[in-house]
Scaffold this motif. Structure first.
Motif, PDB file in Angstrom:
ATOM      1  N   ASP A   1       0.795  -1.223   0.000  1.00 41.56           N
ATOM      2  CA  ASP A   1       0.000   0.000   0.000  1.00 41.56           C
ATOM      3  C   ASP A   1       0.833   1.283   0.000  1.00 41.56           C
ATOM      4  N   PRO A   2       1.877   1.423   0.849  1.00 45.05           N
ATOM      5  CA  PRO A   2       2.660   2.669   0.824  1.00 45.05           C
ATOM      6  C   PRO A   2       3.327   2.917  -0.538  1.00 45.05           C
ATOM      7  N   VAL A   3       3.813   1.852  -1.169  1.00 42.74           N
ATOM      8  CA  VAL A   3       4.432   2.011  -2.486  1.00 42.74           C
ATOM      9  C   VAL A   3       3.387   2.495  -3.485  1.00 42.74           C
ATOM     10  N   ARG A   4       2.228   1.856  -3.455  1.00 38.43           N
ATOM     11  CA  ARG A   4       1.167   2.205  -4.412  1.00 38.43           C
ATOM     12  C   ARG A   4       0.687   3.641  -4.193  1.00 38.43           C
ATOM     13  N   ARG A   5       0.508   4.038  -2.930  1.00 37.20           N
ATOM     14  CA  ARG A   5       0.014   5.394  -2.655  1.00 37.20           C
ATOM     15  C   ARG A   5       0.997   6.447  -3.171  1.00 37.20           C
ATOM     16  N   ARG A   6       2.291   6.201  -2.965  1.00 40.38           N
ATOM     17  CA  ARG A   6       3.288   7.150  -3.478  1.00 40.38           C
ATOM     18  C   ARG A   6       3.239   7.232  -5.011  1.00 40.38           C
ATOM     19  N   ALA A   7       3.098   6.063  -5.653  1.00 42.28           N
ATOM     20  CA  ALA A   7       3.052   6.045  -7.111  1.00 42.28           C
ATOM     21  C   ALA A   7       1.800   6.750  -7.630  1.00 42.28           C
ATOM     22  N   VAL A   8       0.650   6.493  -7.006  1.00 46.55           N
ATOM     23  CA  VAL A   8      -0.596   7.148  -7.423  1.00 46.55           C
ATOM     24  C   VAL A   8      -0.467   8.661  -7.299  1.00 46.55           C
ATOM     25  N   ALA A   9       0.051   9.135  -6.171  1.00 48.11           N
ATOM     26  CA  ALA A   9       0.210  10.575  -5.969  1.00 48.11           C
ATOM     27  C   ALA A   9       1.148  11.174  -7.021  1.00 48.11           C
ATOM     28  N   ALA A  10       2.245  10.462  -7.312  1.00 52.70           N
ATOM     29  CA  ALA A  10       3.213  10.982  -8.287  1.00 52.70           C
ATOM     30  C   ALA A  10       2.621  11.025  -9.688  1.00 52.70           C
ATOM     31  N   VAL A  11       1.863  10.003 -10.066  1.00 51.29           N
ATOM     32  CA  VAL A  11       1.268   9.982 -11.405  1.00 51.29           C
ATOM     33  C   VAL A  11       0.187  11.048 -11.518  1.00 51.29           C
ATOM     34  N   ARG A  12      -0.682  11.139 -10.503  1.00 47.74           N
ATOM     35  CA  ARG A  12      -1.758  12.149 -10.567  1.00 47.74           C
ATOM     36  C   ARG A  12      -1.177  13.560 -10.643  1.00 47.74           C
ATOM     37  N   ALA A  13      -0.053  13.795  -9.998  1.00 47.23           N
ATOM     38  CA  ALA A  13       0.572  15.119 -10.061  1.00 47.23           C
ATOM     39  C   ALA A  13       1.035  15.449 -11.478  1.00 47.23           C
ATOM     40  N   ARG A  14       1.258  14.427 -12.269  1.00 45.33           N
ATOM     41  CA  ARG A  14       1.699  14.642 -13.652  1.00 45.33           C
ATOM     42  C   ARG A  14       0.540  14.737 -14.637  1.00 45.33           C
ATOM     43  N   LEU A  15      -0.675  14.481 -14.203  1.00 47.95           N
ATOM     44  CA  LEU A  15      -1.837  14.539 -15.107  1.00 47.95           C
ATOM     45  C   LEU A  15      -2.343  15.966 -15.178  1.00 47.95           C
ATOM     46  N   THR A  16      -1.625  16.775 -15.915  1.00 44.29           N
ATOM     47  CA  THR A  16      -1.962  18.188 -16.052  1.00 44.29           C
ATOM     48  C   THR A  16      -2.086  18.533 -17.530  1.00 44.29           C
ATOM     49  N   ALA A  17      -2.640  19.710 -17.790  1.00 48.72           N
ATOM     50  CA  ALA A  17      -2.701  20.188 -19.175  1.00 48.72           C
ATOM     51  C   ALA A  17      -1.274  20.262 -19.716  1.00 48.72           C
ATOM     52  N   GLY A  18      -1.092  19.741 -20.894  1.00 49.26           N
ATOM     53  CA  GLY A  18       0.228  19.713 -21.500  1.00 49.26           C
ATOM     54  C   GLY A  18       0.961  18.403 -21.318  1.00 49.26           C
ATOM     55  N   SER A  19       0.353  17.443 -20.582  1.00 48.47           N
ATOM     56  CA  SER A  19       1.035  16.163 -20.361  1.00 48.47           C
ATOM     57  C   SER A  19       0.712  15.128 -21.437  1.00 48.47           C
TER      58      SER A  19
END
Length: 392
Positions: A126-144
């Motif tokens: 779970d901690p690994v997955r939560r970090r990965a989810v947060a990192a990916v969602r932070a990259r889902l922005t306009a221009g990505s």
């Protein structure tokens, strides 16, 4: 064929990557800095699908990479190569090392880290997955969109997994509706040279532009994409005008599975009779059977007479002649054997082969009596039709 060559090349590149990383790990204790540089070179040149294969290869390892990389591997002074070391750590058997790798990559900008973070969306810890989810969602922005489109085959695979599915679906929604440049990037990917990326882009585009996506798939000439386009064209939800246009593009496809699917869609419509009649002369037995069944449901019979008239005429194409010969073999009688004999000398080898098959079905004795003539045929494909048990 291109799609076969591409699949072979993908497997070859993935196997080379796995072998190269194994060699790097063997040389790591001798010169860590040099090994890290070679790892960086390998991973930066790797395609997303090769990265996924590499992860699969290391998922089955019984040993952690921690003793090989060393305790300070993710804090050592490897410069740019530190990203590659962290990326490899995200595959490790040790959840602590995977989390350290994800934490390192999450703090870095640029597209390199994204495939490794995506693969951790399905991590069982779970901690690994939560970090990965947060990192990916932070990259889902306009221009990505430009960075995400080449990774769509990987995203599609993750979409079928319970843990990673929500973020994978969010990526698709961003590209088709969220990022203003997303749809343009999808069309660029659909027209690009990577068949896997093109197919993934078209599948996403079909959710908002089904007719345009399917038409592009047909025009690529790629068999899997044409088969997918046939499924889109025959979907009940498609606009009737768009369906009619797509079915017209597909009804003469070289793939009999596609022609069968198109004919089945035509047969369900009130104006389907002309299409059923044309399909009576299709070279494929399944398509002809569907056409005959559809016409019988409309109260029409006499398919054998159509085959006889076609063979008696002089203007048939090789394709319609093959269909008529095969259809007469299905529906004719022994008295029809004489109608096919003259096609045993046809200049087209496919027509000759179908004539021999029809003769064998209609009059096996006449077929056997001409065995010498069959063995003398200049085409090897035709000669293979010699009577079973006869002399070679």
């Amino acid at each position: 064929m291109r799609w076969e060559r591409d699949g072979w090349a993908r497997r070859w590149n993935a196997e080379r990557l796995v072998a190269g990383v194994e060699e790097v790990l063997r040389s790591w204790p001798l010169d860590p800095a040099r090994a890290a540089g070679e790892l960086d070179r390998l991973l930066r040149a790797a395609t997303p699908d090769a990265v996924a294969v590499l992860e699969g290869a290391y998922r089955g390892r019984r040993r952690t990479l921690a003793p090989v990389l060393g305790a300070g591997a993710l804090t050592g002074d490897f410069g740019r190569s530190a990203e590659a070391v962290a990326a490899l750590a995200t595959f490790d058997r040790s959840g602590y090392l995977r989390e350290a790798g994800v934490r390192w990559l999450a703090g870095r900008a640029g597209p390199f880290a994204l495939p490794y973070l995506l693969l951790r969306l399905n991590d069982p810890v779970d901690p690994v997955r939560r970090r990965a989810v947060a990192a990916v969602r932070a990259r889902l922005t306009a221009g990505s969109a430009t960075a995400l489109v080449p990774l769509l085959p990987l995203v599609e695979g993750l979409g079928a997994r319970r843990r990673a599915g929500p973020v994978a679906r969010a990526i698709g929604e961003l590209l088709v509706a969220g990022d203003p440049a997303g749809r343009a990037a999808l069309w660029t990917g659909a027209r690009g040279g990577d068949p896997a990326v093109a197919a993934a882009c078209l599948r996403l585009l079909a959710t908002v532009e089904p007719a345009a996506a399917a038409e592009h798939a047909v025009r690529t000439g790629d068999p899997p994409l044409r088969l997918w386009a046939a499924a889109v064209a025959t979907a009940p939800s498609l606009d009737p005008a768009a369906r009619h246009h797509l079915l017209a593009l597909l009804e003469s496809d070289t793939n009999p599975r596609i022609r069968w699917r198109v004919l089945r869609a035509r047969a369900r419509r009130p104006d389907g009779e002309p299409y059923l009649r044309r399909a009576l002369l299709d070279p494929d037995a399944r398509v002809r059977y569907l056409a005959r069944a559809g016409l019988r449901a409309l109260g029409h019979t006499g398919s054998a007479d159509l085959y006889r008239r076609t063979l008696a005429g002089a203007g048939g194409t090789p394709a319609t002649t093959v269909g008529a010969l095969a259809g007469l073999a299905d529906m004719g009688t022994r008295e029809d054997a004489g109608r096919v004999v003259r096609f045993l000398e046809h200049p087209n080898a496919r027509v000759r082969g179908e004539a021999w098959r029809a003769l064998a079905a209609l009059d096996p004795e006449a077929f056997a009596a001409r065995a010498d003539r069959l063995r003398a045929d200049p085409s090897g494909k035709v000669r293979r039709l010699r009577p079973a048990g006869g002399p070679g």
